[in-house]
Design an enzyme around this catalytic site. Structure first.
Site, PDB file in Angstrom:
ATOM      1  N   CYS A 107       0.871  -1.182   0.000  1.00  0.00           N
ATOM      2  CA  CYS A 107       0.000   0.000   0.000  1.00  0.00           C
ATOM      3  C   CYS A 107       0.903   1.226   0.000  1.00  0.00           C
ATOM      4  CB  CYS A 107      -0.976  -0.008   1.180  1.00  0.00           C
ATOM      5  SG  CYS A 107      -0.237   0.107   2.821  1.00  0.00           S
ATOM      6  N   ASN A 115       2.248   1.509   4.360  1.00  0.00           N
ATOM      7  CA  ASN A 115       2.533   0.250   5.065  1.00  0.00           C
ATOM      8  C   ASN A 115       2.227   0.343   6.567  1.00  0.00           C
ATOM      9  OD1 ASN A 115       5.370  -1.964   5.714  1.00  0.00           O
ATOM     10  ND2 ASN A 115       3.303  -2.524   5.145  1.00  0.00           N
ATOM     11  N   CYS A 154      -1.508   0.961   7.398  1.00  0.00           N
ATOM     12  CA  CYS A 154      -2.958   0.693   7.529  1.00  0.00           C
ATOM     13  C   CYS A 154      -3.394  -0.562   6.761  1.00  0.00           C
ATOM     14  CB  CYS A 154      -3.775   1.890   7.025  1.00  0.00           C
ATOM     15  SG  CYS A 154      -3.504   3.420   7.945  1.00  0.00           S
ATOM     16  N   ARG A 155      -3.442  -0.471   5.428  1.00  0.00           N
ATOM     17  CA  ARG A 155      -4.075  -1.533   4.632  1.00  0.00           C
ATOM     18  C   ARG A 155      -3.189  -2.757   4.409  1.00  0.00           C
ATOM     19  NH1 ARG A 155      -5.235   2.246  -0.265  1.00  0.00           N
ATOM     20  NH2 ARG A 155      -3.239   3.002   0.544  1.00  0.00           N
ATOM     21  N   SER A 156      -1.937  -2.567   3.959  1.00  0.00           N
ATOM     22  CA  SER A 156      -1.140  -3.761   3.647  1.00  0.00           C
ATOM     23  C   SER A 156      -0.739  -4.561   4.890  1.00  0.00           C
ATOM     24  CB  SER A 156       0.077  -3.430   2.758  1.00  0.00           C
ATOM     25  OG  SER A 156       0.971  -2.545   3.378  1.00  0.00           O
ATOM     26  N   ASP A 209      -8.417   4.069   1.404  1.00  0.00           N
ATOM     27  CA  ASP A 209      -7.383   4.359   2.392  1.00  0.00           C
ATOM     28  C   ASP A 209      -8.026   4.887   3.672  1.00  0.00           C
ATOM     29  OD1 ASP A 209      -5.196   5.129   3.807  1.00  0.00           O
ATOM     30  OD2 ASP A 209      -4.200   6.084   2.105  1.00  0.00           O
TER      31      ASP A 209
HETATM   32  P1  4NP Z   1      -1.805   2.931   4.070  1.00  0.00           P
HETATM   33  O1  4NP Z   1      -2.392   4.320   4.603  1.00  0.00           O
HETATM   34  O2  4NP Z   1      -1.261   3.192   2.687  1.00  0.00           O
HETATM   35  O3  4NP Z   1      -3.004   2.048   4.028  1.00  0.00           O
HETATM   36  O4  4NP Z   1      -0.760   2.500   5.052  1.00  0.00           O
HETATM   37  C1  4NP Z   1      -1.639   5.509   4.613  1.00  0.00           C
HETATM   38  C2  4NP Z   1      -0.759   5.752   5.623  1.00  0.00           C
HETATM   39  C3  4NP Z   1      -0.059   6.950   5.655  1.00  0.00           C
HETATM   40  C4  4NP Z   1      -0.230   7.877   4.641  1.00  0.00           C
HETATM   41  C5  4NP Z   1      -1.116   7.629   3.620  1.00  0.00           C
HETATM   42  C6  4NP Z   1      -1.813   6.436   3.603  1.00  0.00           C
HETATM   43  N1  4NP Z   1       0.465   9.116   4.675  1.00  0.00           N
HETATM   44  O5  4NP Z   1       0.261   9.942   3.773  1.00  0.00           O
HETATM   45  O6  4NP Z   1       1.265   9.339   5.596  1.00  0.00           O
END
Ligand code: 4NP
Length: 153
Positions: free
Chosen positions: A8, A11, A13-15, A122
């Site tokens: 994702c 790294n 939240c989702r992955s 997200d």
């Molecule tokens: P993820 O979510 O891709 O599911 O881990 C996010 C975590 C952090 C950010 C964006 C999405 N960020 O912009 O910091």
């Protein structure tokens, strides 16, 4: 050994959620010695951090403990991954742009059967970790069935 890498953006939240859910399914299927599971992010902002509290909470509610730390995807990951499973179309474009194509690069929800969504939303900005969890479980079940069929496991 079949290597599955979930990707994702951050790294956190989702992955990591997909990694933890898929690892549990692999364990339940008795395939932990055949399928290696990991996750990484296209971005580097959160490298070294634990998963987001929303991800850890929803996993804990389903009896899953996750202790992984965020890391950024690298060229070695591309060559060592049998299946590269992205959470959304932006992850796919980022991966292709940086590393070129991969023979088995998919979105997780390409394998889902209970939803018409194809990008895992997200939850970092807007929440909805429970909804994301449902999508992730759906995609992971389908992915494991596909891998078992394709790899004869
Ligand atoms: P993820 O979510 O891709 O599911 O881990 C996010 C975590 C952090 C950010 C964006 C999405 N960020 O912009 O910091």
């Amino acid at each position: 050994m079949v290597n599955v890498l979930f990707v994702c953006l951050g790294n956190i939240c989702r992955s990591p959620m997909a990694e933890a859910v898929f690892q549990q399914l692999v364990n339940e299927a008795g395939l932990a010695d055949k399928i290696l599971v990991d996750s990484a992010g296209t971005g580097a902002w959160h490298v070294g951090e634990a998963a987001h509290v929303g991800t850890r909470r929803v996993l804990a509610q389903h009896g899953i403990t996750y202790t992984g730390r965020a890391r950024q995807v690298n060229a070695q990951d591309l060559s060592s991954s049998t299946y590269l499973i992205a959470m959304d179309s932006e992850n796919i474009s980022d991966l292709r742009h940086r590393f070129g194509d991969h023979p088995r690069l998919y979105r997780l929800l390409d394998f889902a059967t209970q939803t018409t969504e194809r990008d895992v939303p997200d939850p970092y900005y807007s929440g909805g970790f429970d909804y994301v969890y449902g999508l992730v479980v759906d995609g992971c079940r389908g992915l494991l069935a596909t891998i078992r069929a394709k790899e004869g496991l």
